[in-house]
Design an enzyme around this catalytic site. Structure first.
Site, PDB file in Angstrom:
ATOM      1  N   LYS A  98       1.163  -1.599   0.212  1.00 19.44           N
ATOM      2  CA  LYS A  98       0.283  -0.019   0.068  1.00 19.44           C
ATOM      3  C   LYS A  98       1.259   1.377   0.103  1.00 19.44           C
ATOM      4  O   LYS A  98       1.539   0.764   1.037  1.00 19.44           O
ATOM      5  CB  LYS A  98      -0.679   0.542   1.068  1.00 19.44           C
ATOM      6  CG  LYS A  98      -1.714   1.460   1.452  1.00 19.44           C
ATOM      7  CD  LYS A  98      -2.695   1.620   2.979  1.00 19.44           C
ATOM      8  CE  LYS A  98      -3.108   2.750   2.992  1.00 19.44           C
ATOM      9  NZ  LYS A  98      -3.873   3.107   4.210  1.00 19.44           N
ATOM     10  N   GLY A 159      -8.503   9.360   9.288  1.00 22.18           N
ATOM     11  CA  GLY A 159      -8.598   8.393  11.340  1.00 22.18           C
ATOM     12  C   GLY A 159      -9.449   9.692  11.608  1.00 22.18           C
ATOM     13  O   GLY A 159     -10.374   9.715  12.339  1.00 22.18           O
ATOM     14  N   ALA A 185      -9.498   5.190   4.323  1.00 19.84           N
ATOM     15  CA  ALA A 185      -9.304   6.847   5.362  1.00 19.84           C
ATOM     16  C   ALA A 185     -10.574   7.044   5.464  1.00 19.84           C
ATOM     17  O   ALA A 185     -11.266   7.586   3.884  1.00 19.84           O
ATOM     18  CB  ALA A 185      -8.802   7.363   4.902  1.00 19.84           C
ATOM     19  N   GLY A 186     -11.499   7.561   6.000  1.00 18.20           N
ATOM     20  CA  GLY A 186     -12.363   8.180   6.755  1.00 18.20           C
ATOM     21  C   GLY A 186     -13.903   7.133   7.202  1.00 18.20           C
ATOM     22  O   GLY A 186     -15.139   7.959   7.662  1.00 18.20           O
ATOM     23  N   ASN A 207      -9.057   1.357   9.505  1.00 22.79           N
ATOM     24  CA  ASN A 207      -8.417   1.168  10.569  1.00 22.79           C
ATOM     25  C   ASN A 207      -9.019   1.547  12.071  1.00 22.79           C
ATOM     26  O   ASN A 207      -8.922   0.758  12.723  1.00 22.79           O
ATOM     27  CB  ASN A 207      -6.719   1.457  10.407  1.00 22.79           C
ATOM     28  CG  ASN A 207      -5.945   0.989  11.542  1.00 22.79           C
ATOM     29  OD1 ASN A 207      -4.335   0.696  12.122  1.00 22.79           O
ATOM     30  ND2 ASN A 207      -6.701  -0.231  12.949  1.00 22.79           N
ATOM     31  N   THR A 208      -9.109   3.265  11.950  1.00 20.19           N
ATOM     32  CA  THR A 208      -9.197   3.724  13.369  1.00 20.19           C
ATOM     33  C   THR A 208     -10.218   3.667  13.865  1.00 20.19           C
ATOM     34  O   THR A 208     -10.789   3.350  14.610  1.00 20.19           O
ATOM     35  CB  THR A 208      -9.194   5.279  13.035  1.00 20.19           C
ATOM     36  OG1 THR A 208      -7.389   5.410  12.407  1.00 20.19           O
ATOM     37  CG2 THR A 208      -9.509   5.843  14.210  1.00 20.19           C
TER      38      THR A 208
END
Length: 256
Positions: A98, A159, A185-186, A207-208
């Site tokens: 990635k 995040g 992301a997001g 992830n987050t």
């Protein structure tokens, strides 16, 4: 028929990819990975110990169960990203990467010029490149034309948990780019994941949204179901949106 996700020479049953950072413990991470149903987990090469002699959180990841997707998080130049990808290939024995080249420390938005430069180098070296980019359809097309195996546009800043801020650009990318589109992301909650999949995205990396939840394991399971539900809804084909009501019962043959 099997509905698998194909990225380059790789093929996966799950369309959810998950990160390995920010969990309260390695034990919680292990449980969350299992609950997510993911086949791919991403690892920040610059931020972890890749030693094979123990003492690394990689000891808690079943390499027979998960494919590792090393990422170049924390790189701010094309040269640094290429160097990090090469290190990951040697240490983790995979050509999967990635690719991230960050352009701004506060927003963590990508430097797309440097990203494209690094992508071209790594593709020539035989890497299976998944670049993290913004939701710009032109850049997405350039990355695909450079030989990237998939393109990973952000839904919102890393995040942030804001969900898809510009679904229209994502739809344009889906219409104009031939390789898989993985939203990255997001994504903050299950409904965000479902929306992304209902748009027709081929997968999601997060992830987050999982690791930062009050209960990461339960959130991982929720994301698992949301990705599956969103994909099924996309394949099923939603009804058209209408301004006025439409009777759900047939009107023909009614007795006057």
């Amino acid at each position: 028929m099997a509905d698998t996700l194909k990225i380059g020479r790789y093929e996966f049953n799950s369309r959810l990819m998950v990160g390995t950072g920010k969990y309260p413990s390695n034990g919680v991470m292990t449980e969350a990975l299992a609950a997510s149903g993911a086949d791919v987990v991403t690892v920040a090469v610059r931020r972890v110990n890749l030693a094979k002699d123990g003492g690394s959180f990689l000891d808690h990841i079943d390499r027979k169960r998960y494919a590792l997707l090393p990422n170049t998080a924390g790189c701010y130049t094309a040269e640094d990203a290429v160097r990090t990808a090469r290190l990951a290939r040697e240490a983790l024995e995979t050509d999967f990467v990635k690719l991230e080249v960050i352009g701004d420390e506060k927003t963590l938005f990508p430097d797309n010029e440097a990203l494209l430069e690094a992508a071209r180098v790594l593709v020539k070296e035989g890497f299976t490149v998944l670049p993290y980019t913004n939701d710009d359809p032109i850049m997405a097309r350039k990355l695909a034309d450079a030989g990237c195996a998939a393109v990973m546009p952000l839904a919102a800043p890393i995040g942030s948990g804001l969900g898809i801020r510009n679904p229209h650009n994502i739809r344009i990318i889906l219409e104009t780019v031939s390789v898989p589109i993985i939203v990255d992301a997001g994504v903050g909650t299950a409904s965000d994941a479902a929306v992304a999949m209902e748009l027709g995205c081929h997968g999601i990396l997060m992830n987050t949204g999982i690791a930062g939840a009050k209960d990461p394991v339960s959130m991982a399971l929720a994301m698992n179901h949301a990705v599956t539900a969103g994909r099924l809804a996309y394949l099923a084909g939603r009804i058209p949106k209408k301004l006025y009501a439409a009777a759900s019962s047939p009107t023909s043959g009614m007795i006057e």
